[in-house]
Write a protein that holds these residues in place. Structure first.
Motif, mmCIF file in Angstrom:
data_model
loop_
_atom_site.group_PDB
_atom_site.id
_atom_site.type_symbol
_atom_site.label_atom_id
_atom_site.label_comp_id
_atom_site.label_asym_id
_atom_site.label_seq_id
_atom_site.Cartn_x
_atom_site.Cartn_y
_atom_site.Cartn_z
ATOM 1 N N VAL A 152 -3.231 14.277 -1.966
ATOM 2 C CA VAL A 152 -1.887 14.839 -2.122
ATOM 3 C C VAL A 152 -1.698 15.956 -1.094
ATOM 4 O O VAL A 152 -2.375 16.976 -1.151
ATOM 5 C CB VAL A 152 -1.696 15.392 -3.544
ATOM 6 N N PRO A 153 -0.791 15.777 -0.150
ATOM 7 C CA PRO A 153 -0.590 16.799 0.890
ATOM 8 C C PRO A 153 0.172 18.010 0.365
ATOM 9 O O PRO A 153 0.969 17.917 -0.574
ATOM 10 C CB PRO A 153 0.216 16.064 1.961
ATOM 11 N N SER A 154 -0.056 19.139 1.013
ATOM 12 C CA SER A 154 0.590 20.383 0.591
ATOM 13 C C SER A 154 2.103 20.292 0.630
ATOM 14 O O SER A 154 2.802 20.849 -0.224
ATOM 15 C CB SER A 154 0.124 21.532 1.495
ATOM 16 N N TRP A 155 2.641 19.595 1.626
ATOM 17 C CA TRP A 155 4.089 19.584 1.795
ATOM 18 C C TRP A 155 4.808 18.730 0.766
ATOM 19 O O TRP A 155 6.035 18.674 0.767
ATOM 20 C CB TRP A 155 4.449 19.126 3.205
ATOM 21 N N ASN A 156 4.077 18.073 -0.128
ATOM 22 C CA ASN A 156 4.710 17.282 -1.188
ATOM 23 C C ASN A 156 4.545 17.913 -2.566
ATOM 24 O O ASN A 156 4.899 17.291 -3.572
ATOM 25 C CB ASN A 156 4.144 15.860 -1.216
ATOM 26 N N THR A 157 4.016 19.123 -2.630
ATOM 27 C CA THR A 157 3.801 19.755 -3.935
ATOM 28 C C THR A 157 4.425 21.145 -3.967
ATOM 29 O O THR A 157 4.155 21.982 -3.102
ATOM 30 C CB THR A 157 2.302 19.869 -4.261
ATOM 31 N N PRO A 158 5.279 21.401 -4.972
ATOM 32 C CA PRO A 158 5.850 22.739 -5.127
ATOM 33 C C PRO A 158 4.882 23.656 -5.864
ATOM 34 O O PRO A 158 3.924 23.203 -6.502
ATOM 35 C CB PRO A 158 7.103 22.478 -5.962
ATOM 36 N N PRO A 178 15.194 15.788 1.814
ATOM 37 C CA PRO A 178 14.382 14.588 1.564
ATOM 38 C C PRO A 178 12.892 14.923 1.680
ATOM 39 O O PRO A 178 12.490 15.740 2.517
ATOM 40 C CB PRO A 178 14.826 13.627 2.673
ATOM 41 N N LEU A 179 12.107 14.289 0.846
ATOM 42 C CA LEU A 179 10.662 14.511 0.892
ATOM 43 C C LEU A 179 10.031 13.683 2.004
ATOM 44 O O LEU A 179 10.420 12.528 2.223
ATOM 45 C CB LEU A 179 10.019 14.126 -0.439
ATOM 46 N N PRO A 180 9.031 14.217 2.689
ATOM 47 C CA PRO A 180 8.293 13.385 3.646
ATOM 48 C C PRO A 180 7.438 12.366 2.915
ATOM 49 O O PRO A 180 7.088 12.548 1.743
ATOM 50 C CB PRO A 180 7.419 14.401 4.396
ATOM 51 N N ALA A 181 7.117 11.286 3.591
ATOM 52 C CA ALA A 181 6.245 10.269 3.002
ATOM 53 C C ALA A 181 4.829 10.807 2.892
ATOM 54 O O ALA A 181 4.352 11.539 3.771
ATOM 55 C CB ALA A 181 6.258 9.012 3.860
ATOM 56 N N THR A 182 4.153 10.484 1.799
ATOM 57 C CA THR A 182 2.744 10.817 1.711
ATOM 58 C C THR A 182 1.944 9.866 2.603
ATOM 59 O O THR A 182 2.357 8.729 2.830
ATOM 60 C CB THR A 182 2.232 10.713 0.266
ATOM 61 N N PRO A 183 0.817 10.307 3.121
ATOM 62 C CA PRO A 183 0.064 9.468 4.059
ATOM 63 C C PRO A 183 -0.561 8.266 3.370
ATOM 64 O O PRO A 183 -0.752 8.256 2.153
ATOM 65 C CB PRO A 183 -1.008 10.423 4.600
ATOM 66 N N ARG A 184 -0.855 7.255 4.153
ATOM 67 C CA ARG A 184 -1.561 6.076 3.664
ATOM 68 C C ARG A 184 -2.673 5.724 4.641
ATOM 69 O O ARG A 184 -2.583 6.001 5.838
ATOM 70 C CB ARG A 184 -0.610 4.867 3.519
ATOM 71 N N ARG A 185 -3.718 5.111 4.095
ATOM 72 C CA ARG A 185 -4.806 4.635 4.945
ATOM 73 C C ARG A 185 -4.291 3.532 5.862
ATOM 74 O O ARG A 185 -3.335 2.829 5.542
ATOM 75 C CB ARG A 185 -5.942 4.102 4.064
ATOM 76 N N ASP A 186 -4.956 3.363 7.008
ATOM 77 C CA ASP A 186 -4.568 2.308 7.939
ATOM 78 C C ASP A 186 -4.717 0.944 7.273
ATOM 79 O O ASP A 186 -5.631 0.732 6.465
ATOM 80 C CB ASP A 186 -5.432 2.361 9.192
ATOM 81 N N LEU A 187 -3.834 0.041 7.642
ATOM 82 C CA LEU A 187 -3.891 -1.305 7.083
ATOM 83 C C LEU A 187 -5.248 -1.952 7.326
ATOM 84 O O LEU A 187 -5.777 -2.674 6.463
ATOM 85 C CB LEU A 187 -2.770 -2.154 7.691
ATOM 86 N N GLU A 188 -5.845 -1.699 8.479
ATOM 87 C CA GLU A 188 -7.147 -2.288 8.810
ATOM 88 C C GLU A 188 -8.248 -1.815 7.862
ATOM 89 O O GLU A 188 -9.287 -2.476 7.730
ATOM 90 C CB GLU A 188 -7.528 -1.953 10.256
ATOM 91 N N ASP A 189 -8.050 -0.681 7.205
ATOM 92 C CA ASP A 189 -9.059 -0.157 6.286
ATOM 93 C C ASP A 189 -9.027 -0.843 4.927
ATOM 94 O O ASP A 189 -9.997 -0.750 4.167
ATOM 95 C CB ASP A 189 -8.862 1.353 6.089
ATOM 96 N N HIS A 247 -3.479 10.747 -7.575
ATOM 97 C CA HIS A 247 -3.848 11.651 -6.471
ATOM 98 C C HIS A 247 -3.798 10.943 -5.118
ATOM 99 O O HIS A 247 -4.537 11.305 -4.197
ATOM 100 C CB HIS A 247 -5.247 12.233 -6.687
ATOM 101 N N ASN A 248 -2.969 9.904 -5.014
ATOM 102 C CA ASN A 248 -2.865 9.135 -3.769
ATOM 103 C C ASN A 248 -4.245 8.655 -3.310
ATOM 104 O O ASN A 248 -4.568 8.649 -2.124
ATOM 105 C CB ASN A 248 -2.197 9.975 -2.661
ATOM 106 N N SER A 249 -5.037 8.187 -4.280
ATOM 107 C CA SER A 249 -6.403 7.732 -3.970
ATOM 108 C C SER A 249 -6.437 6.339 -3.362
ATOM 109 O O SER A 249 -7.439 5.945 -2.750
ATOM 110 C CB SER A 249 -7.261 7.759 -5.244
ATOM 111 N N ILE A 262 0.820 -1.218 0.000
ATOM 112 C CA ILE A 262 0.000 0.000 0.000
ATOM 113 C C ILE A 262 0.851 1.264 0.000
ATOM 114 O O ILE A 262 0.299 2.375 -0.018
ATOM 115 C CB ILE A 262 -0.998 0.016 1.179
ATOM 116 N N ARG A 263 2.190 1.108 -0.038
ATOM 117 C CA ARG A 263 3.056 2.258 -0.274
ATOM 118 C C ARG A 263 3.145 2.589 -1.758
ATOM 119 O O ARG A 263 3.797 3.569 -2.142
ATOM 120 C CB ARG A 263 4.472 1.984 0.259
ATOM 121 N N ALA A 264 2.499 1.817 -2.613
ATOM 122 C CA ALA A 264 2.559 2.051 -4.059
ATOM 123 C C ALA A 264 1.926 3.388 -4.418
ATOM 124 O O ALA A 264 1.014 3.867 -3.726
ATOM 125 C CB ALA A 264 1.849 0.916 -4.804
#
Length: 340
Positions: free
Chosen positions: A195-201, A310-321, A25-27, A19-21
């Motif tokens: 897509v979080p703000s901190w990952n887009t210029p 280095p770029l921060p990781a974009t968020p991911r949904r919880d594994l349980e979801d 839009h990080n959907s 799920i790190r793939a």
């Protein structure tokens, strides 16, 4: 799973890597089900983006990337994943059933697995360092192993591809529904997707710079010294012989293979699908760049400037979801595999 197959910790670890793939839009348009003997990948159509991805191409490519991430994750943990793709014609969202066998991981598989948590979509400008041709050849081989072709866009092909990127950007700017959807999926701060703000210029309007999607509230600064006039960006196109669902799924697996290989080498990478989301623009890429094959993904590659943070990781949904265990009385996924 049954005794002698991957235990719960192994499955959760590998799916956690899957799920790190990257996805449009990080959907994160996937679901995973664990059966007694097999693991199943399903598309989640509720996460399809109707304005950006009306035919579901990007959804299938994202799921294919997650499938390849899972294969690499299991391989590094000592399990060969034997994949049966699209196992049940009556259930189109059932994309893959996976069986497992013990196998010693290769050094390449371990290296690719190590690249998974380090991979980022980097939309910043690149440096003036050239990408070695041997790196591109290694990526092309990794893509070919997935049944997909990688072409480096050079000379006239690069011109046509750049023109297609500009035309797609223009058409999307003039589409209010697309702009609303893009705004809804970007500029996020605490959501587990989008897509979080901190990952887009901010939009780069320098002459000769390829247009990017106008994500909301961009907060990622460009590294000092990153000048567009010396940008050594490489554009590559991944294409398939057909354009059916299987081809799109395999293109997603090839996208993962290319991105992880590039990350292993230390390259900055960014998937581009905007020119392929509009039928008329996609036809131009097909005719002028992909030599009559079907383009499925464009990758922007290069070296980040030496002083780029280095770029921060974009968020991911919880594994349980996204990961569930099939009830013993409802193993429809496994029945679907057995019917094949």
């Amino acid at each position: 799973m049954e005794h002698g197959l991957p235990d719960d910790f192994t499955v959760r670890t590998a799916v956690g890597m899957a799920i790190r793939a990257p996805s449009i839009h990080n959907s994160q348009p996937w679901r995973w089900n664990v059966g007694n003997r097999t693991l199943h990948l399903f598309a989640d159509p509720s996460r399809q983006l109707p304005q950006t991805d009306p035919d579901g191409r990007d959804l299938l490519i994202g799921c294919g990337a997650a499938l390849h991430h899972a294969r690499i994750g299991f391989a590094a943990l000592g399990w060969q994943a034997d994949v049966h793709r699209l196992p049940d014609p009556a259930e189109p969202d059932h994309l893959a059933s996976i069986e497992f066998h013990r196998r010693q991981p290769t050094a390449t598989e371990v290296a690719l697995a190590a690249a998974i948590p380090r991979r980022r979509t980097d939309r910043r400008r690149h440096s003036s360092w050239e990408v070695p041709r041997t790196y591109l050849e290694s990526m092309a081989q990794a893509v070919a192993d997935e049944g997909v072709v990688l072409r480096v866009a050079e000379d006239a092909q690069r011109y046509y591809l750049a023109t297609a990127i500009e035309e797609a950007s223009r058409q999307h700017r003039e589409d209010p529904a697309y702009r609303v959807e893009l705004a809804a999926w970007s500029g996020r701060h605490a959501a587990p997707d989008g897509v979080p703000s901190w990952n887009t210029p901010a939009m780069d309007t320098s002459p000769g710079t390829l247009p990017a999607r106008p994500f909301s509230d961009p907060k990622l600064p460009e590294a000092s010294g990153a000048t567009s006039d010396k940008d050594e960006t490489v554009l590559v196109v991944l294409s398939t012989a057909s354009d059916d669902r299987m081809s799109r799924l395999r293109a997603g697996e090839a996208t993962s293979a290319a991105l992880l290989t590039a990350t292993r080498f230390g390259l900055a990478t960014c998937p581009l699908t905007e020119p392929l989301e509009l039928p008329d623009v996609r036809r131009t890429v097909e005719e002028k760049v992909a030599s009559g094959t079907f383009p499925q993904m464009i990758l922007r590659l290069g070296w980040a400037p030496a002083n780029a943070d280095p770029l921060p990781a974009t968020p991911r949904r919880d594994l349980e979801d996204v990961l569930t265990t099939l009830d013993a009385t409802d193993l429809s996924g496994e029945r679907g595999y057995q019917q094949r």
